[in-house]
Motif scaffolding. Structure first.
Motif, PDB file in Angstrom:
ATOM      1  N   GLY A   7       6.358   5.720  -0.898  1.00 53.28           N
ATOM      2  CA  GLY A   7       6.242   5.011   0.390  1.00 53.28           C
ATOM      3  C   GLY A   7       7.606   4.776   1.018  1.00 53.28           C
ATOM      4  N   SER A   9       9.260   6.433   3.132  1.00 57.98           N
ATOM      5  CA  SER A   9       9.430   6.756   4.559  1.00 57.98           C
ATOM      6  C   SER A   9       8.971   5.611   5.451  1.00 57.98           C
ATOM      7  N   GLY A  10       8.346   4.591   4.889  1.00 60.01           N
ATOM      8  CA  GLY A  10       7.829   3.479   5.694  1.00 60.01           C
ATOM      9  C   GLY A  10       8.917   2.470   6.040  1.00 60.01           C
ATOM     10  N   ARG A  11       8.514   1.450   6.797  1.00 53.02           N
ATOM     11  CA  ARG A  11       9.497   0.482   7.308  1.00 53.02           C
ATOM     12  C   ARG A  11      10.151  -0.319   6.182  1.00 53.02           C
ATOM     13  N   LEU A  73       4.009   1.517  -0.417  1.00 50.00           N
ATOM     14  CA  LEU A  73       2.931   2.219   0.300  1.00 50.00           C
ATOM     15  C   LEU A  73       2.196   1.241   1.194  1.00 50.00           C
ATOM     16  N   PRO A  76      -2.713   2.324   6.038  1.00 49.40           N
ATOM     17  CA  PRO A  76      -2.456   2.142   7.465  1.00 49.40           C
ATOM     18  C   PRO A  76      -3.706   1.930   8.326  1.00 49.40           C
ATOM     19  N   MET A  93      -3.794   3.040  -2.278  1.00 47.80           N
ATOM     20  CA  MET A  93      -2.774   2.375  -3.096  1.00 47.80           C
ATOM     21  C   MET A  93      -3.232   2.274  -4.558  1.00 47.80           C
ATOM     22  N   SER A 116       3.164  -5.800  -2.397  1.00 50.79           N
ATOM     23  CA  SER A 116       1.801  -6.254  -2.164  1.00 50.79           C
ATOM     24  C   SER A 116       1.831  -7.269  -1.023  1.00 50.79           C
ATOM     25  N   VAL A 157       4.525 -12.410   2.384  1.00 46.68           N
ATOM     26  CA  VAL A 157       3.800 -12.945   3.546  1.00 46.68           C
ATOM     27  C   VAL A 157       4.132 -12.050   4.745  1.00 46.68           C
TER      28      VAL A 157
HETATM   29  N1  LIG Z   1       2.694  -6.011   7.877  1.00 45.26           N
HETATM   30  C1  LIG Z   1       2.855  -7.155   7.249  1.00 45.26           C
HETATM   31  O1  LIG Z   1       3.064  -8.231   7.863  1.00 45.26           O
HETATM   32  C2  LIG Z   1       2.796  -7.170   5.748  1.00 45.26           C
HETATM   33  C3  LIG Z   1       2.898  -8.402   5.100  1.00 45.26           C
HETATM   34  C4  LIG Z   1       2.925  -8.422   3.699  1.00 45.26           C
HETATM   35  C5  LIG Z   1       2.833  -7.251   2.980  1.00 45.26           C
HETATM   36  N2  LIG Z   1       2.676  -6.062   3.653  1.00 45.26           N
HETATM   37  C6  LIG Z   1       2.558  -4.855   2.839  1.00 45.26           C
HETATM   38  O2  LIG Z   1       3.783  -4.161   2.868  1.00 45.26           O
HETATM   39  C7  LIG Z   1       3.535  -2.799   2.489  1.00 45.26           C
HETATM   40  C8  LIG Z   1       4.457  -1.888   3.272  1.00 45.26           C
HETATM   41  O3  LIG Z   1       4.216  -2.094   4.637  1.00 45.26           O
HETATM   42  P1  LIG Z   1       5.077  -1.312   5.738  1.00 45.26           P
HETATM   43  O4  LIG Z   1       4.773  -1.993   7.016  1.00 45.26           O
HETATM   44  O5  LIG Z   1       6.471  -1.159   5.268  1.00 45.26           O
HETATM   45  O6  LIG Z   1       4.359   0.106   5.701  1.00 45.26           O
HETATM   46  P2  LIG Z   1       4.552   1.340   6.690  1.00 45.26           P
HETATM   47  O7  LIG Z   1       5.767   1.202   7.512  1.00 45.26           O
HETATM   48  O8  LIG Z   1       3.235   1.540   7.387  1.00 45.26           O
HETATM   49  O9  LIG Z   1       4.803   2.540   5.636  1.00 45.26           O
HETATM   50  C9  LIG Z   1       3.741   2.993   4.882  1.00 45.26           C
HETATM   51  C10 LIG Z   1       4.174   4.029   3.871  1.00 45.26           C
HETATM   52  O10 LIG Z   1       2.964   4.481   3.225  1.00 45.26           O
HETATM   53  C11 LIG Z   1       2.871   5.899   3.372  1.00 45.26           C
HETATM   54  N3  LIG Z   1       1.480   6.331   3.532  1.00 45.26           N
HETATM   55  C12 LIG Z   1       0.545   5.843   4.375  1.00 45.26           C
HETATM   56  N4  LIG Z   1      -0.602   6.532   4.229  1.00 45.26           N
HETATM   57  C13 LIG Z   1      -0.380   7.487   3.288  1.00 45.26           C
HETATM   58  C14 LIG Z   1      -1.180   8.500   2.700  1.00 45.26           C
HETATM   59  N5  LIG Z   1      -2.472   8.691   3.055  1.00 45.26           N
HETATM   60  N6  LIG Z   1      -0.626   9.284   1.751  1.00 45.26           N
HETATM   61  C15 LIG Z   1       0.647   9.109   1.375  1.00 45.26           C
HETATM   62  N7  LIG Z   1       1.476   8.160   1.893  1.00 45.26           N
HETATM   63  C16 LIG Z   1       0.948   7.362   2.844  1.00 45.26           C
HETATM   64  C17 LIG Z   1       3.648   6.213   4.656  1.00 45.26           C
HETATM   65  O11 LIG Z   1       3.994   7.579   4.655  1.00 45.26           O
HETATM   66  P3  LIG Z   1       4.206   8.388   6.047  1.00 45.26           P
HETATM   67  O12 LIG Z   1       5.584   7.985   6.523  1.00 45.26           O
HETATM   68  O13 LIG Z   1       4.082   9.801   5.623  1.00 45.26           O
HETATM   69  O14 LIG Z   1       3.106   7.928   6.967  1.00 45.26           O
HETATM   70  C18 LIG Z   1       4.827   5.253   4.501  1.00 45.26           C
HETATM   71  O15 LIG Z   1       5.773   5.767   3.615  1.00 45.26           O
HETATM   72  C19 LIG Z   1       2.039  -2.589   2.670  1.00 45.26           C
HETATM   73  O16 LIG Z   1       1.419  -2.461   1.415  1.00 45.26           O
HETATM   74  C20 LIG Z   1       1.547  -3.858   3.362  1.00 45.26           C
HETATM   75  O17 LIG Z   1       0.235  -4.226   2.995  1.00 45.26           O
HETATM   76  C21 LIG Z   1       2.678  -5.993   5.005  1.00 45.26           C
END
Ligand SMILES: NC(=O)c1ccc[n+]([C@@H]2O[C@H](COP(=O)([O-])OP(=O)(O)OC[C@H]3O[C@@H](n4cnc5c(N)ncnc54)[C@H](OP(=O)(O)O)[C@@H]3O)[C@@H](O)[C@H]2O)c1
Length: 210
Positions: A7, A9-11, A73, A76, A93, A116, A157
């Motif tokens: 994961g 490549s994600g944010r 990961l 999305p 996941m 998580s 959070v």
């Molecule tokens: N948003 C919030 O406020 C929040 C709060 C607490 C915890 N979180 C958790 O933090 C974690 C990371 O969040 P983020 O916002 O950093 O995520 P993100 O920017 O959406 O990045 C997601 C990562 O998952 C990969 N991914 C998604 N679908 C995939 C698939 N089908 N196969 C393989 N790889 C896949 C993406 O790859 P690609 O680049 O190829 O798409 C990317 O590397 C998540 O588990 C989320 O639940 C989020």
């Protein structure tokens, strides 16, 4: 330390890789699209997905077995809005963690630190956040069954932009954490690295906020 990023490549994942390289670790990133990460010294980019055990095996071999795995990961949705439609496989996941655990056990890599999430139950139940939370809970089940692994499931959070700030460990249940509690992605990324380097959060699910 040699790390495998899932994961990356994600944010959050990109920032975790930046922290890892800045701390002189070397990183292999298993990503779907190799152009999603800029080439840098210390970073090896391998094309693949964590739903494929052979792809994980390839990442473990490039260039050598990692000592720890850092997962960021996401499951999305069409956007970050709570009611946006999900489009990930339901156990993206959880099945990725099950695959990682098999490869880790084979290669005797014990440490895994995963991103998580924690949010108020009522918000999760009444929105499309429920799909990602079901997957996160399935990850908990996968990891808690693995007696040979030193896992940490860092339950952040609400993630927001901003600099690295001090974080608080609010315990494994997050009792008393408010609806608007947040943590910057950079703090979360630093925290993933702190957890990987240390042992204080082994077999824990800390709720983490700034
Ligand atoms: N948003 C919030 O406020 C929040 C709060 C607490 C915890 N979180 C958790 O933090 C974690 C990371 O969040 P983020 O916002 O950093 O995520 P993100 O920017 O959406 O990045 C997601 C990562 O998952 C990969 N991914 C998604 N679908 C995939 C698939 N089908 N196969 C393989 N790889 C896949 C993406 O790859 P690609 O680049 O190829 O798409 C990317 O590397 C998540 O588990 C989320 O639940 C989020």
């Amino acid at each position: 330390m040699r790390l495998l990023s899932i994961g990356g490549s994600g944010r959050t994942g990109q920032r975790a890789i930046e922290h890892a390289l800045a701390r002189c670790h070397t990183v292999t990133a298993l990503v779907r699209t190799t152009s999603s990460l800029a080439a840098r010294p210390g970073l090896t980019i391998v094309k693949g997905i964590p739903l494929s055990q052979p792809n994980i095996e390839a990442a473990f071999a490039t260039p050598s077995t990692p000592q720890a795995v850092v997962v960021s990961l996401n499951s999305p949705r069409q956007s970050d809005k709570p009611f946006a439609n999900p489009f990930a496989p339901p156990r993206l996941m959880a099945d990725s963690h099950a695959n990682l655990a098999k490869v880790m056990e084979k290669h005797e890599t014990r440490r895994i630190v995963s991103t998580s999430a924690w949010a108020m139950r009522v918000l999760v139940r009444r929105s499309n956040l429920c799909y990602a939370y079901e997957d996160h809970e399935a990850v908990d089940v996968e990891m808690e069954a693995k007696k040979n692994l030193e896992w940490t499931l860092a339950r952040f959070v609400m993630l927001r932009d901003g600099e690295v700030l001090p974080v608080m460990d609010h315990g494994d249940r997050g009792e008393g954490v408010g609806l608007m509690a947040s943590v910057t992605r950079r703090s979360a990324a630093a925290c993933l690295l702190d957890a990987t380097e240390g042992s204080q959060w082994v077999r824990r699910t800390p709720v983490v906020l700034n």
